[in-house]
Design a protein around this motif. Structure first.
Motif, PDB file in Angstrom:
ATOM      1  N   THR A  34      18.494  30.897  50.676  1.00  0.00           N
ATOM      2  CA  THR A  34      19.602  31.450  49.914  1.00  0.00           C
ATOM      3  C   THR A  34      20.848  30.645  50.243  1.00  0.00           C
ATOM      4  O   THR A  34      21.182  30.467  51.408  1.00  0.00           O
ATOM      5  CB  THR A  34      19.840  32.928  50.279  1.00  0.00           C
ATOM      6  OG1 THR A  34      18.630  33.635  50.059  1.00  0.00           O
ATOM      7  CG2 THR A  34      20.939  33.523  49.450  1.00  0.00           C
ATOM      8  N   THR A  35      21.510  30.163  49.225  1.00  0.00           N
ATOM      9  CA  THR A  35      22.735  29.408  49.416  1.00  0.00           C
ATOM     10  C   THR A  35      23.909  30.368  49.386  1.00  0.00           C
ATOM     11  O   THR A  35      24.037  31.175  48.465  1.00  0.00           O
ATOM     12  CB  THR A  35      22.912  28.361  48.294  1.00  0.00           C
ATOM     13  OG1 THR A  35      21.751  27.537  48.257  1.00  0.00           O
ATOM     14  CG2 THR A  35      24.136  27.517  48.524  1.00  0.00           C
ATOM     15  N   ALA A  36      24.745  30.273  50.397  1.00  0.00           N
ATOM     16  CA  ALA A  36      25.912  31.142  50.456  1.00  0.00           C
ATOM     17  C   ALA A  36      26.916  30.739  49.381  1.00  0.00           C
ATOM     18  O   ALA A  36      27.090  29.561  49.103  1.00  0.00           O
ATOM     19  CB  ALA A  36      26.559  31.048  51.834  1.00  0.00           C
ATOM     20  N   VAL A  37      27.524  31.724  48.794  1.00  0.00           N
ATOM     21  CA  VAL A  37      28.562  31.493  47.793  1.00  0.00           C
ATOM     22  C   VAL A  37      29.876  31.982  48.387  1.00  0.00           C
ATOM     23  O   VAL A  37      29.947  33.093  48.930  1.00  0.00           O
ATOM     24  CB  VAL A  37      28.248  32.247  46.479  1.00  0.00           C
ATOM     25  CG1 VAL A  37      29.379  32.116  45.500  1.00  0.00           C
ATOM     26  CG2 VAL A  37      26.952  31.736  45.880  1.00  0.00           C
ATOM     27  N   ALA A  38      30.896  31.162  48.294  1.00  0.00           N
ATOM     28  CA  ALA A  38      32.196  31.532  48.839  1.00  0.00           C
ATOM     29  C   ALA A  38      32.729  32.768  48.124  1.00  0.00           C
ATOM     30  O   ALA A  38      32.678  32.850  46.891  1.00  0.00           O
ATOM     31  CB  ALA A  38      33.168  30.370  48.695  1.00  0.00           C
ATOM     32  N   PRO A  39      33.224  33.730  48.877  1.00  0.00           N
ATOM     33  CA  PRO A  39      33.776  34.931  48.244  1.00  0.00           C
ATOM     34  C   PRO A  39      35.093  34.615  47.533  1.00  0.00           C
ATOM     35  O   PRO A  39      35.696  33.559  47.749  1.00  0.00           O
ATOM     36  CB  PRO A  39      34.011  35.874  49.424  1.00  0.00           C
ATOM     37  CG  PRO A  39      34.211  34.964  50.588  1.00  0.00           C
ATOM     38  CD  PRO A  39      33.336  33.758  50.331  1.00  0.00           C
ATOM     39  N   LEU A  40      35.519  35.546  46.733  1.00  0.00           N
ATOM     40  CA  LEU A  40      36.816  35.439  46.074  1.00  0.00           C
ATOM     41  C   LEU A  40      37.879  35.580  47.156  1.00  0.00           C
ATOM     42  O   LEU A  40      37.850  36.529  47.947  1.00  0.00           O
ATOM     43  CB  LEU A  40      36.940  36.562  45.042  1.00  0.00           C
ATOM     44  CG  LEU A  40      37.892  36.388  43.876  1.00  0.00           C
ATOM     45  CD1 LEU A  40      37.541  35.136  43.070  1.00  0.00           C
ATOM     46  CD2 LEU A  40      37.832  37.602  42.976  1.00  0.00           C
ATOM     47  N   THR A  41      38.794  34.645  47.234  1.00  0.00           N
ATOM     48  CA  THR A  41      39.837  34.668  48.255  1.00  0.00           C
ATOM     49  C   THR A  41      41.132  35.249  47.690  1.00  0.00           C
ATOM     50  O   THR A  41      41.275  35.406  46.476  1.00  0.00           O
ATOM     51  CB  THR A  41      40.138  33.246  48.763  1.00  0.00           C
ATOM     52  OG1 THR A  41      40.696  32.489  47.673  1.00  0.00           O
ATOM     53  CG2 THR A  41      38.876  32.560  49.289  1.00  0.00           C
ATOM     54  N   ILE A  42      42.074  35.521  48.573  1.00  0.00           N
ATOM     55  CA  ILE A  42      43.371  36.004  48.126  1.00  0.00           C
ATOM     56  C   ILE A  42      44.064  34.938  47.282  1.00  0.00           C
ATOM     57  O   ILE A  42      44.762  35.243  46.316  1.00  0.00           O
ATOM     58  CB  ILE A  42      44.249  36.480  49.309  1.00  0.00           C
ATOM     59  CG1 ILE A  42      45.502  37.205  48.794  1.00  0.00           C
ATOM     60  CG2 ILE A  42      44.626  35.322  50.199  1.00  0.00           C
ATOM     61  CD1 ILE A  42      45.218  38.483  48.051  1.00  0.00           C
ATOM     62  N   GLU A  43      43.838  33.664  47.625  1.00  0.00           N
ATOM     63  CA  GLU A  43      44.414  32.576  46.823  1.00  0.00           C
ATOM     64  C   GLU A  43      43.821  32.580  45.412  1.00  0.00           C
ATOM     65  O   GLU A  43      44.544  32.382  44.435  1.00  0.00           O
ATOM     66  CB  GLU A  43      44.201  31.220  47.499  1.00  0.00           C
ATOM     67  CG  GLU A  43      44.981  31.025  48.779  1.00  0.00           C
ATOM     68  CD  GLU A  43      44.338  31.688  50.002  1.00  0.00           C
ATOM     69  OE1 GLU A  43      43.132  32.087  49.931  1.00  0.00           O
ATOM     70  OE2 GLU A  43      45.040  31.838  51.015  1.00  0.00           O
ATOM     71  N   ASP A  44      42.516  32.798  45.323  1.00  0.00           N
ATOM     72  CA  ASP A  44      41.871  32.911  44.014  1.00  0.00           C
ATOM     73  C   ASP A  44      42.480  34.079  43.238  1.00  0.00           C
ATOM     74  O   ASP A  44      42.789  33.965  42.046  1.00  0.00           O
ATOM     75  CB  ASP A  44      40.359  33.166  44.146  1.00  0.00           C
ATOM     76  CG  ASP A  44      39.592  32.018  44.776  1.00  0.00           C
ATOM     77  OD1 ASP A  44      40.020  30.861  44.661  1.00  0.00           O
ATOM     78  OD2 ASP A  44      38.529  32.308  45.378  1.00  0.00           O
ATOM     79  N   ALA A  45      42.633  35.198  43.922  1.00  0.00           N
ATOM     80  CA  ALA A  45      43.162  36.404  43.278  1.00  0.00           C
ATOM     81  C   ALA A  45      44.581  36.172  42.776  1.00  0.00           C
ATOM     82  O   ALA A  45      44.934  36.585  41.664  1.00  0.00           O
ATOM     83  CB  ALA A  45      43.112  37.585  44.249  1.00  0.00           C
ATOM     84  N   GLU A  46      45.389  35.505  43.584  1.00  0.00           N
ATOM     85  CA  GLU A  46      46.765  35.230  43.181  1.00  0.00           C
ATOM     86  C   GLU A  46      46.808  34.291  41.976  1.00  0.00           C
ATOM     87  O   GLU A  46      47.647  34.458  41.084  1.00  0.00           O
ATOM     88  CB  GLU A  46      47.562  34.671  44.352  1.00  0.00           C
ATOM     89  CG  GLU A  46      47.832  35.747  45.398  1.00  0.00           C
ATOM     90  CD  GLU A  46      48.444  35.211  46.683  1.00  0.00           C
ATOM     91  OE1 GLU A  46      48.518  33.972  46.860  1.00  0.00           O
ATOM     92  OE2 GLU A  46      48.847  36.041  47.512  1.00  0.00           O
ATOM     93  N   LEU A  47      45.893  33.319  41.920  1.00  0.00           N
ATOM     94  CA  LEU A  47      45.810  32.429  40.765  1.00  0.00           C
ATOM     95  C   LEU A  47      45.412  33.215  39.522  1.00  0.00           C
ATOM     96  O   LEU A  47      45.988  33.027  38.439  1.00  0.00           O
ATOM     97  CB  LEU A  47      44.799  31.296  41.013  1.00  0.00           C
ATOM     98  CG  LEU A  47      44.519  30.401  39.802  1.00  0.00           C
ATOM     99  CD1 LEU A  47      45.767  29.629  39.391  1.00  0.00           C
ATOM    100  CD2 LEU A  47      43.374  29.445  40.102  1.00  0.00           C
TER     101      LEU A  47
END
Length: 139
Positions: free
Chosen positions: A3-16
């Motif tokens: 299983t390849t880990a997927v980066a979670p949604l970050t606060i920076e992503d959320a702010e964008l």
């Protein structure tokens, strides 16, 4: 099986996501609220424009939650809750804040669900467009 880990949604992503949706709304003169949830349904970011109707805060959050839980844009689910639809009883069957109005979109990364965005305050098709612009900017 690997299983390849997927980066979670970050606060920076959320702010964008919030900034892009708000900019899209401002460009059309619409005041909105924007909610971003992570994959677990936890609030990552929220913003209500000063001129946005108060209920838009609640609707943006419920749209994001619905899109996350059903892993589908809320715009695609409107017909499903009409009489005779697949999810006709779902809005009243659960004690959860589901809202089947366009404006909520799940967010995917590498094909995996990592969160959702909800926009409220404009007409449903406008809210969907603002949310879609935000998701596109994150891609």
């Amino acid at each position: 099986m690997t299983t390849t880990a997927v980066a979670p949604l970050t606060i920076e992503d959320a702010e964008l996501l919030v900034a892009t949706a708000r900019r899209a709304a401002e460009d059309t003169g619409v005041a909105v609220s924007v909610t971003v949830l992570d994959a677990g349904g936890h609030l990552l970011a929220f913003r209500r424009d000063d001129r946005a109707v108060l209920i838009s805060g609640e609707t943006s959050t419920r749209k994001a939650y619905t899109a996350l839980q059903l892993n589908a844009p809320t715009a695609d689910l409107v017909d499903a809750v009409q009489p005779g639809g697949l999810f006709h009883t779902l809005p009243t069957a659960l004690d959860r804040p589901l809202l089947f109005i366009a404006g909520g979109i799940p967010v995917h990364r590498d094909g995996r669900l990592v969160g959702a965005i909800g926009v409220g305050g404009g007409a449903p098709d406008q809210d969907h467009g603002f949310a879609a612009a935000a998701v596109q900017a994150l891609a």
